[in-house]
Motif scaffolding. Structure first.
Motif, PDB file in Angstrom:
ATOM      1  N   UNK A  26       0.809  -1.217   0.000  1.00 17.20           N
ATOM      2  CA  UNK A  26       0.000   0.000   0.000  1.00 17.20           C
ATOM      3  C   UNK A  26       0.842   1.267   0.000  1.00 17.20           C
ATOM      4  N   UNK A  27       1.935   1.275   0.740  1.00 20.00           N
ATOM      5  CA  UNK A  27       2.759   2.484   0.810  1.00 20.00           C
ATOM      6  C   UNK A  27       3.425   2.780  -0.535  1.00 20.00           C
ATOM      7  N   UNK A  28       3.975   1.742  -1.154  1.00 24.03           N
ATOM      8  CA  UNK A  28       4.622   1.916  -2.455  1.00 24.03           C
ATOM      9  C   UNK A  28       3.618   2.350  -3.514  1.00 24.03           C
TER      10      UNK A  28
ATOM     11  N   UNK B 137       2.703   5.998  -2.986  1.00 21.78           N
ATOM     12  CA  UNK B 137       3.856   6.806  -3.398  1.00 21.78           C
ATOM     13  C   UNK B 137       3.909   6.922  -4.912  1.00 21.78           C
ATOM     14  N   UNK B 138       3.672   5.814  -5.603  1.00 21.25           N
ATOM     15  CA  UNK B 138       3.687   5.827  -7.068  1.00 21.25           C
ATOM     16  C   UNK B 138       2.549   6.678  -7.615  1.00 21.25           C
ATOM     17  N   UNK B 139       1.375   6.592  -6.993  1.00 23.43           N
ATOM     18  CA  UNK B 139       0.252   7.429  -7.404  1.00 23.43           C
ATOM     19  C   UNK B 139       0.600   8.908  -7.277  1.00 23.43           C
TER      20      UNK B 139
ATOM     21  N   UNK C 115     -10.975   2.271  -7.547  1.00 23.18           N
ATOM     22  CA  UNK C 115     -11.546   1.021  -7.055  1.00 23.18           C
ATOM     23  C   UNK C 115     -10.447  -0.002  -6.755  1.00 23.18           C
ATOM     24  N   UNK C 116      -9.446  -0.090  -7.646  1.00 24.61           N
ATOM     25  CA  UNK C 116      -8.327  -1.008  -7.411  1.00 24.61           C
ATOM     26  C   UNK C 116      -7.555  -0.612  -6.164  1.00 24.61           C
ATOM     27  N   UNK C 117      -7.286   0.687  -6.026  1.00 22.88           N
ATOM     28  CA  UNK C 117      -6.511   1.157  -4.882  1.00 22.88           C
ATOM     29  C   UNK C 117      -7.262   0.903  -3.577  1.00 22.88           C
TER      30      UNK C 117
ATOM     31  N   UNK D 275      -7.923  -2.153   1.412  1.00 21.23           N
ATOM     32  CA  UNK D 275      -8.768  -2.976   2.285  1.00 21.23           C
ATOM     33  C   UNK D 275      -8.075  -4.304   2.589  1.00 21.23           C
ATOM     34  N   UNK D 276      -7.424  -4.893   1.585  1.00 17.96           N
ATOM     35  CA  UNK D 276      -6.678  -6.132   1.792  1.00 17.96           C
ATOM     36  C   UNK D 276      -5.544  -5.929   2.798  1.00 17.96           C
ATOM     37  N   UNK D 277      -5.012  -4.699   2.857  1.00 13.71           N
ATOM     38  CA  UNK D 277      -3.917  -4.391   3.779  1.00 13.71           C
ATOM     39  C   UNK D 277      -4.407  -4.112   5.196  1.00 13.71           C
TER      40      UNK D 277
END
Length: 211
Positions: free
Chosen positions: A75-77, A80-82, A115-117, A122-124
């Motif tokens: 999630x953090x990476x 950051x990329x976004x 939606x993907x993010x 949520x998985x995290x």
């Protein structure tokens, strides 16, 4: 595409090119028609008004970010990329930054990526509301810092009045090293991401808990 060679993507691209060259105030349906070599009224068949045209520009900026290419690297990476892709695109189009900052754009421009993010967050371990708050905070930080970096201030053509910081030694020492936009972005983003952690959002109170 019509017999005149017009299409919505072509019109939006021409509008963004005009904004890049002449700024938001330089965009009008008349000038856009001249740029495309058509009667300005022909543009209205694809985009009914100037607001729709601005939303199309926002859509084009999102498309340029290629957010669908962001991989599942944690999630953090991913956030950051976004933020990095968002900043890079806005810096390439400094005169369009305020359009992006103030127009929502069509939902189709960002819904799939959002939606993907949200699913990955949520998985995290983040609740849906927390995940949306995180994305909004990262976006707001990035857009705000980019505005400060690239948008011309009001009265930019006027000669500034010289000011002395001699009476403010702490401030003078702080600014002595100059302004580094990259450093501010990286530090600000790291601080925001450091403040996020699974469980830091109270689902019942719907607010962030202090830690």
């Amino acid at each position: 595409m019509s017999a005149t060679g017009l299409s919505r993507p072509r019109i939006v691209r021409a509008a963004l090119d005009l904004i890049d060259r002449d700024g938001i105030d330089g965009l009008s349906m008349r000038r856009l028609g001249a740029e495309l070599g058509v009667d300005p009224k022909a543009v209205y068949y694809y985009l009914p008004n100037k607001a729709a045209l601005f939303d199309g520009v926002v859509e084009a900026l999102y498309a340029e970010m290629r957010l669908d290419e962001i991989g599942a690297a944690g999630w953090r990476a991913e956030l950051t990329e976004f933020a990095t892709r968002l900043r890079d695109v806005l810096r390439r189009h400094p005169r369009a930054v305020l359009v992006f900052a103030t127009r929502p754009g069509p939902v189709s421009a960002y819904a799939a990526g959002a939606d993907r993010a949200l699913a990955r967050l949520r998985e995290a371990g983040f609740a849906p509301r927390a995940a949306l708050t995180m994305i909004s905070c990262v976006r707001g930080l990035t857009v705000g810092l980019t505005i400060a970096e690239v948008v011309e201030p009001a009265g930019a053509g006027d000669t500034p009045v010289p000011q002395s910081l001699a009476a403010f030694p702490a401030l003078a020492a702080a600014v002595a090293g100059g302004y580094d936009a990259d450093e501010q972005f990286q530090a600000g983003l790291a601080a925001v991401l450091d403040g996020f952690a699974p469980g830091s959002f109270d689902n019942e109170e719907t607010k962030w808990t202090s830690r």
